[in-house]
Motif scaffolding. Structure first.
Motif, mmCIF file in Angstrom:
data_model
loop_
_atom_site.group_PDB
_atom_site.id
_atom_site.type_symbol
_atom_site.label_atom_id
_atom_site.label_comp_id
_atom_site.label_asym_id
_atom_site.label_seq_id
_atom_site.Cartn_x
_atom_site.Cartn_y
_atom_site.Cartn_z
ATOM 1 N N LEU A 201 39.856 20.286 -13.359
ATOM 2 C CA LEU A 201 41.268 19.945 -13.209
ATOM 3 C C LEU A 201 41.869 19.371 -14.485
ATOM 4 O O LEU A 201 43.085 19.467 -14.704
ATOM 5 C CB LEU A 201 41.438 18.929 -12.071
ATOM 6 N N GLY A 202 41.034 18.777 -15.318
ATOM 7 C CA GLY A 202 41.527 18.142 -16.531
ATOM 8 C C GLY A 202 42.061 19.143 -17.538
ATOM 9 O O GLY A 202 41.709 20.328 -17.527
ATOM 10 N N LYS A 203 42.922 18.654 -18.423
ATOM 11 C CA LYS A 203 43.556 19.511 -19.418
ATOM 12 C C LYS A 203 42.939 19.282 -20.798
ATOM 13 O O LYS A 203 42.494 18.185 -21.124
ATOM 14 C CB LYS A 203 45.055 19.219 -19.486
ATOM 15 N N THR A 204 42.900 20.340 -21.571
ATOM 16 C CA THR A 204 42.442 20.259 -22.969
ATOM 17 C C THR A 204 43.440 20.994 -23.844
ATOM 18 O O THR A 204 44.104 21.934 -23.405
ATOM 19 C CB THR A 204 41.043 20.903 -23.138
ATOM 20 N N LEU A 329 24.711 18.206 -18.508
ATOM 21 C CA LEU A 329 25.004 17.507 -19.762
ATOM 22 C C LEU A 329 25.586 18.454 -20.814
ATOM 23 O O LEU A 329 26.066 17.997 -21.855
ATOM 24 C CB LEU A 329 23.741 16.839 -20.308
ATOM 25 N N THR A 330 25.523 19.760 -20.555
ATOM 26 C CA THR A 330 26.170 20.704 -21.473
ATOM 27 C C THR A 330 27.686 20.477 -21.519
ATOM 28 O O THR A 330 28.326 20.783 -22.527
ATOM 29 C CB THR A 330 25.900 22.158 -21.036
ATOM 30 N N ILE A 331 28.259 19.926 -20.429
ATOM 31 C CA ILE A 331 29.708 19.703 -20.382
ATOM 32 C C ILE A 331 30.127 18.629 -21.393
ATOM 33 O O ILE A 331 30.969 18.883 -22.256
ATOM 34 C CB ILE A 331 30.166 19.346 -18.955
ATOM 35 N N PRO A 332 29.558 17.401 -21.320
ATOM 36 C CA PRO A 332 29.970 16.414 -22.334
ATOM 37 C C PRO A 332 29.553 16.790 -23.751
ATOM 38 O O PRO A 332 30.263 16.460 -24.709
ATOM 39 C CB PRO A 332 29.263 15.125 -21.870
ATOM 40 N N LEU A 333 28.425 17.505 -23.890
ATOM 41 C CA LEU A 333 28.014 17.920 -25.236
ATOM 42 C C LEU A 333 29.005 18.914 -25.823
ATOM 43 O O LEU A 333 29.386 18.817 -27.004
ATOM 44 C CB LEU A 333 26.611 18.535 -25.193
ATOM 45 N N ALA A 334 29.430 19.880 -24.984
ATOM 46 C CA ALA A 334 30.431 20.842 -25.452
ATOM 47 C C ALA A 334 31.749 20.143 -25.780
ATOM 48 O O ALA A 334 32.445 20.508 -26.727
ATOM 49 C CB ALA A 334 30.652 21.909 -24.380
ATOM 50 N N MET A 335 32.058 19.106 -25.014
ATOM 51 C CA MET A 335 33.280 18.341 -25.257
ATOM 52 C C MET A 335 33.226 17.650 -26.616
ATOM 53 O O MET A 335 34.174 17.713 -27.410
ATOM 54 C CB MET A 335 33.454 17.301 -24.140
ATOM 55 N N VAL A 336 32.109 16.988 -26.905
ATOM 56 C CA VAL A 336 31.955 16.296 -28.190
ATOM 57 C C VAL A 336 31.982 17.300 -29.346
ATOM 58 O O VAL A 336 32.611 17.068 -30.382
ATOM 59 C CB VAL A 336 30.649 15.474 -28.211
ATOM 60 N N VAL A 340 34.652 17.408 -32.493
ATOM 61 C CA VAL A 340 34.242 17.256 -33.891
ATOM 62 C C VAL A 340 34.561 18.511 -34.697
ATOM 63 O O VAL A 340 35.114 18.434 -35.801
ATOM 64 C CB VAL A 340 32.734 16.938 -33.969
ATOM 65 N N ILE A 341 34.229 19.680 -34.143
ATOM 66 C CA ILE A 341 34.363 20.931 -34.909
ATOM 67 C C ILE A 341 35.786 21.463 -34.889
ATOM 68 O O ILE A 341 36.330 21.868 -35.921
ATOM 69 C CB ILE A 341 33.389 21.995 -34.348
ATOM 70 N N HIS A 342 36.409 21.455 -33.681
ATOM 71 C CA HIS A 342 37.712 22.101 -33.542
ATOM 72 C C HIS A 342 38.876 21.109 -33.451
ATOM 73 O O HIS A 342 40.024 21.537 -33.361
ATOM 74 C CB HIS A 342 37.723 22.991 -32.293
ATOM 75 N N GLY A 343 38.584 19.798 -33.438
ATOM 76 C CA GLY A 343 39.653 18.813 -33.313
ATOM 77 C C GLY A 343 40.352 18.875 -31.971
ATOM 78 O O GLY A 343 41.547 18.573 -31.851
ATOM 79 N N ARG A 344 39.623 19.277 -30.939
ATOM 80 C CA ARG A 344 40.222 19.473 -29.627
ATOM 81 C C ARG A 344 40.437 18.129 -28.934
ATOM 82 O O ARG A 344 39.658 17.191 -29.115
ATOM 83 C CB ARG A 344 39.328 20.369 -28.769
ATOM 84 N N HIS A 345 41.471 18.038 -28.101
ATOM 85 C CA HIS A 345 41.800 16.806 -27.379
ATOM 86 C C HIS A 345 41.620 17.027 -25.880
ATOM 87 O O HIS A 345 41.738 18.146 -25.377
ATOM 88 C CB HIS A 345 43.251 16.389 -27.673
ATOM 89 N N TYR A 346 41.355 15.921 -25.165
ATOM 90 C CA TYR A 346 41.069 16.004 -23.731
ATOM 91 C C TYR A 346 41.875 14.951 -22.974
ATOM 92 O O TYR A 346 42.077 13.841 -23.472
ATOM 93 C CB TYR A 346 39.575 15.792 -23.473
ATOM 94 N N SER A 347 42.268 15.322 -21.781
ATOM 95 C CA SER A 347 43.009 14.392 -20.939
ATOM 96 C C SER A 347 42.073 13.338 -20.356
ATOM 97 O O SER A 347 40.845 13.477 -20.403
ATOM 98 C CB SER A 347 43.706 15.150 -19.801
ATOM 99 N N LEU A 348 42.657 12.293 -19.793
ATOM 100 C CA LEU A 348 41.864 11.213 -19.200
ATOM 101 C C LEU A 348 41.025 11.725 -18.032
ATOM 102 O O LEU A 348 39.875 11.310 -17.842
ATOM 103 C CB LEU A 348 42.800 10.092 -18.734
#
Length: 377
Positions: A201-204, A329-336, A340-348
């Protein structure tokens, strides 16, 4: 034996962390390969068939063990006889008498022990072949559906959907009588699933528009269905693998197990490409370009040949539920990695979902760690 199980358990957790890193990296590479060579079946067939290489490796290992083990055993046996200082000389005199009478130097007890060892080795190998034979289709289609999901939707969406395998692992474990269901495990699974739901449901968003190949596509429900089916088969395979290997993990040789899976896939599934083409699931088969083929082969070697074996060992050394939740744990790892690599942002909401995924994994481990502790009462 408890300290051995404890050592294996913690080593298994380390292997899970390594596999998570490899799988996230491999998924990103696989999706970039799809931009030039969109053939999920070919990629799956190559990756699974590569595991046949484990068979000659295992054969070499067995041969080395057969050369060195008897020498070490004889050395230890001679040392124990000298230390015990009991009937050592008569044993030599008996061997001399047997030689004079034309008898072999190996007595009947030694022949019987050697025969039993050979029989046990053959039985162990046959068990490994049998388990590999009926688990090969499950593993092959788990990999194929996962690759098909990557071909039709984003890495993030595929990762989230395959993370629901924790729920299927708990279900199949209870259904097949392999694992008991307690309140802690249920809470761990539902916390993890709640995290997966919030992540969905969260936005990126990214500052640039060139984030990845799949971001340019519309959300594909077919890819989501493939990811969910892969999660279901993944949960089933995990439980059956642990059930086949036994509680101590010694019923099957994991290296030979995956080697036979590679062999059965290599010989038994090549023809499926044509039915899949006829029903429109797969495009017309063609060989990749040389540059793409090199990347494809390297990614298959690391992402399947190495990582799948490490993952199987982690399942045997821990529990199916912990290994499955570990893959979330692939989810938070992919998020990090994206941050770092793409400068992507994530919602709360997305960030909270990742925290819950991690919390579910930790809670499942706490439950199993207490189960490993010996009863002091």
């Amino acid at each position: 034996m408890n300290w051995v199980m404890g050592w294996r358990y913690y080593s298994g957790l380390s292997l899970i962390a390594l596999v998570v890193f490899i799988w996230v990296t491999s998924a990103e590479i696989t999706q970039r390969i799809f931009s030039e060579y969109r053939h999920p079946f070919a990629i799956t067939y190559l990756g699974v068939s590569l595991m046949v290489i484990y068979l000659p490796i295992a054969a070499l290992k067995d041969q080395l063990c057969s050369w060195f083990s008897p020498k070490m055993a004889n050395h230890l046996d001679d040392s124990s006889r000298r230390d015990a200082n009991t009937q050592y000389i008569p044993a030599i005199e008996k061997d001399i008498r047997q030689r004079e009478e034309g008898w072999p130097l190996i007595n009947k007890d030694e022949e019987l022990d050697l025969h039993l060892v050979n029989q046990a080795s053959k039985l162990h190998t046959w068990k490994t072949v049998k388990y590999s034979l009926y688990l090969t289709p499950i593993w092959f289609f788990t990999e194929y559906l996962s690759n098909s999901a990557l071909a039709n939707t984003s890495v993030a969406s595929t990762t989230v959907l395959t993370s629901t395998s924790g729920l299927f692992t708990l279900f199949f474990g209870a259904l097949l009588g392999h694992d008991s269901v307690n309140s802690v495990k249920l809470v761990a699974v539902f916390i993890s699933m709640a995290g997966v739901a919030l992540t969905t449901l969260g936005k990126t968003w990214a500052p640039d528009a060139t984030f990845g190949v799949a971001d340019d596509r519309k959300h594909n429900i077919v890819g989501d269905v493939y990811g969910l089916m892969s999660a279901m088969l993944y949960g089933l395979f995990t439980v059956l693998l642990k059930k086949s290997s036994g509680s101590d993990g010694n019923n099957v040789d994991v290296q030979k197990f995956f080697g036979y899976i590679g062999l059965f896939a290599l010989l038994g599934f090549w023809w499926l490409v044509w039915p899949l083409q006829l029903i429109g699931i797969e495009p017309e088969f063609k060989l990749p370009k040389s540059s793409t083929g090199d990347v494809l082969l390297l990614n298959g070697f690391v992402g399947s040949f190495i990582s799948d074996y490490i993952w199987a060992v982690s399942v045997v050394w821990t529990t199916p539920l912990v290994a499955t939740l570990g893959m979330t744990l692939t989810i938070p790892l992919a998020m990090v990695a994206d941050m770092v690599i793409h400068g992507r942002h994530y919602s709360l909401i997305y960030t909270l979902g990742n925290i819950l995924v991690l919390a579910g994994f930790v809670l499942a481990n706490v439950s199993d760690m207490f189960a490993l502790k010996p009863d002091t009462s």
